[in-house]
Design a protein around this motif. Structure first.
Motif, PDB file in Angstrom:
ATOM      1  N   ASP A 126     -31.944  31.303   1.550  1.00 60.71           N
ATOM      2  CA  ASP A 126     -31.945  30.435   2.550  1.00 60.71           C
ATOM      3  C   ASP A 126     -33.079  29.348   2.690  1.00 60.71           C
ATOM      4  O   ASP A 126     -33.608  29.349   3.609  1.00 60.71           O
ATOM      5  CB  ASP A 126     -31.416  31.066   3.928  1.00 60.71           C
ATOM      6  CG  ASP A 126     -30.176  31.451   3.759  1.00 60.71           C
ATOM      7  OD1 ASP A 126     -29.197  31.027   2.986  1.00 60.71           O
ATOM      8  OD2 ASP A 126     -29.675  32.326   4.824  1.00 60.71           O
ATOM      9  N   ILE A 127     -33.323  28.887   1.713  1.00 61.97           N
ATOM     10  CA  ILE A 127     -34.589  28.007   1.637  1.00 61.97           C
ATOM     11  C   ILE A 127     -34.331  26.555   1.437  1.00 61.97           C
ATOM     12  O   ILE A 127     -33.182  26.255   0.637  1.00 61.97           O
ATOM     13  CB  ILE A 127     -35.623  28.368   0.426  1.00 61.97           C
ATOM     14  CG1 ILE A 127     -35.179  28.431  -0.878  1.00 61.97           C
ATOM     15  CG2 ILE A 127     -36.241  29.668   0.783  1.00 61.97           C
ATOM     16  CD1 ILE A 127     -36.051  28.545  -2.054  1.00 61.97           C
ATOM     17  N   THR A 128     -34.922  25.767   2.105  1.00 57.82           N
ATOM     18  CA  THR A 128     -34.933  24.191   1.734  1.00 57.82           C
ATOM     19  C   THR A 128     -35.857  23.746   0.831  1.00 57.82           C
ATOM     20  O   THR A 128     -36.982  23.931   0.895  1.00 57.82           O
ATOM     21  CB  THR A 128     -34.763  23.628   3.081  1.00 57.82           C
ATOM     22  OG1 THR A 128     -34.287  23.829   4.037  1.00 57.82           O
ATOM     23  CG2 THR A 128     -34.635  21.993   2.985  1.00 57.82           C
ATOM     24  N   GLU A 142     -30.588  22.663   0.880  1.00 55.94           N
ATOM     25  CA  GLU A 142     -30.737  24.016   0.853  1.00 55.94           C
ATOM     26  C   GLU A 142     -30.005  24.833   0.257  1.00 55.94           C
ATOM     27  O   GLU A 142     -28.799  24.433  -0.320  1.00 55.94           O
ATOM     28  CB  GLU A 142     -30.101  24.527   2.270  1.00 55.94           C
ATOM     29  CG  GLU A 142     -30.493  25.951   2.634  1.00 55.94           C
ATOM     30  CD  GLU A 142     -30.216  26.252   4.234  1.00 55.94           C
ATOM     31  OE1 GLU A 142     -29.176  26.642   4.432  1.00 55.94           O
ATOM     32  OE2 GLU A 142     -30.752  25.693   5.359  1.00 55.94           O
ATOM     33  N   ASN A 144     -28.822  29.162  -1.071  1.00 53.83           N
ATOM     34  CA  ASN A 144     -28.820  30.452  -0.395  1.00 53.83           C
ATOM     35  C   ASN A 144     -29.806  31.298  -1.169  1.00 53.83           C
ATOM     36  O   ASN A 144     -30.260  32.172  -0.408  1.00 53.83           O
ATOM     37  CB  ASN A 144     -27.262  30.851  -0.780  1.00 53.83           C
ATOM     38  CG  ASN A 144     -26.463  30.153   0.400  1.00 53.83           C
ATOM     39  OD1 ASN A 144     -25.064  30.064   0.090  1.00 53.83           O
ATOM     40  ND2 ASN A 144     -26.755  29.778   1.394  1.00 53.83           N
ATOM     41  N   GLN A 156     -25.023  29.542  -4.395  1.00 54.36           N
ATOM     42  CA  GLN A 156     -24.550  28.661  -3.116  1.00 54.36           C
ATOM     43  C   GLN A 156     -22.939  29.196  -2.765  1.00 54.36           C
ATOM     44  O   GLN A 156     -22.341  29.191  -3.615  1.00 54.36           O
ATOM     45  CB  GLN A 156     -24.785  27.161  -3.501  1.00 54.36           C
ATOM     46  CG  GLN A 156     -24.332  26.277  -2.168  1.00 54.36           C
ATOM     47  CD  GLN A 156     -25.745  26.498  -1.248  1.00 54.36           C
ATOM     48  OE1 GLN A 156     -26.716  26.936  -1.539  1.00 54.36           O
ATOM     49  NE2 GLN A 156     -25.811  25.281  -0.417  1.00 54.36           N
TER      50      GLN A 156
END
Length: 244
Positions: A126-128, A142, A144, A156
């Motif tokens: 869960d990184i942007t 973002e 997953n 994702q």
């Protein structure tokens, strides 16, 4: 039905038989769910059958395919969610979130609950991402999970039941991200889309799902079968893309 229990017997069946059972159970689940959503005077004859004791009794005697039915029993207790869970665990399997009809949020939570703990050490979760991570990424997005094993690996979760415009936007953004990552690494990657097959009646969404399922650049994984991703991570020794 229990998707965990179904997955446990996957190795005992041929691919054709397993898909037949899975699709039949999901179709049955959808039919029964629609009964609870529709007004009684608009329920189709097909769905009405599933509410009739006689029809289920008939199936218990004459259905002899891969999926069979036991004789129905009348249980004189109040219908509550708690009673449903107790009966589910008594006769089927441990009750899990995916035993309920999935909404968008439930699909996401299911993936997080079932997959994240098993791949946490192998990926960034869960990184942007933005242009500070990849120079050709023009807008933040973002993802997953993101890892690498000589080639990039990302995934994702996408809800295929949402309005087509928003679904198309989600897919397009993820595909654009995969191209940016491949450009940065100068090699093809392994990219997953996790979700559920939409209803056939949702024509546009189902067509898009079919395109993804048959794609050479994306791999679709049913939200009930996240073990596929876990197995890939382990067998290819995937590591986090960014140091933790």
């Amino acid at each position: 039905f229990s998707s965990e229990k179904l997955l446990a017997i996957k190795s005992l069946l041929s691919s054709e038989k397993y898909n037949l059972v899975k699709n039949y159970l999901k179709s049955l689940e959808n039919d029964i769910h629609h009964i609870s959503l529709e007004k009684i005077n608009t329920i189709s004859q097909k769905n009405v059958e599933w509410t009739q004791f006689g029809y289920l009794s008939y199936l218990s005697n004459y259905a002899s395919n891969l999926v069979q039915f036991s004789e129905p029993k009348i249980i004189d207790i109040e219908f509550t969610q708690n009673n449903f869970k107790r009966l589910f665990e008594k006769y089927i399997f441990t009750y899990a979130q995916d035993a309920e009809y999935s909404t968008s949020q439930m699909i996401v939570e299911q993936v997080k609950e079932n997959l994240y703990p098993k791949i946490n050490t192998r990926v960034n979760l869960d990184i942007t991402l933005d242009s500070s991570n990849f120079e050709n990424l023009f807008a933040p997005i973002e993802v997953n999970f993101l890892g690498i094993n000589g080639m990039p690996v990302a995934g994702q979760t996408i809800d295929f039941s949402k309005k087509h415009y928003f679904l198309e936007n989600d897919v397009t953004r993820f595909v654009a991200l995969t191209k940016v990552i491949e450009l940065a690494e100068n090699k093809r990657g392994q990219f997953y889309i996790l979700g559920r097959e939409p209803e056939n009646s949702d024509v546009k969404n189902h067509q898009l799902w079919e395109q993804i399922r048959d794609s050479d650049i994306l791999e679709f994984v049913d939200a009930d079968e996240t073990g596929i991703v876990e197995e890939y991570m382990e067998s290819h020794d995937v590591r986090p893309y960014f140091k933790k």
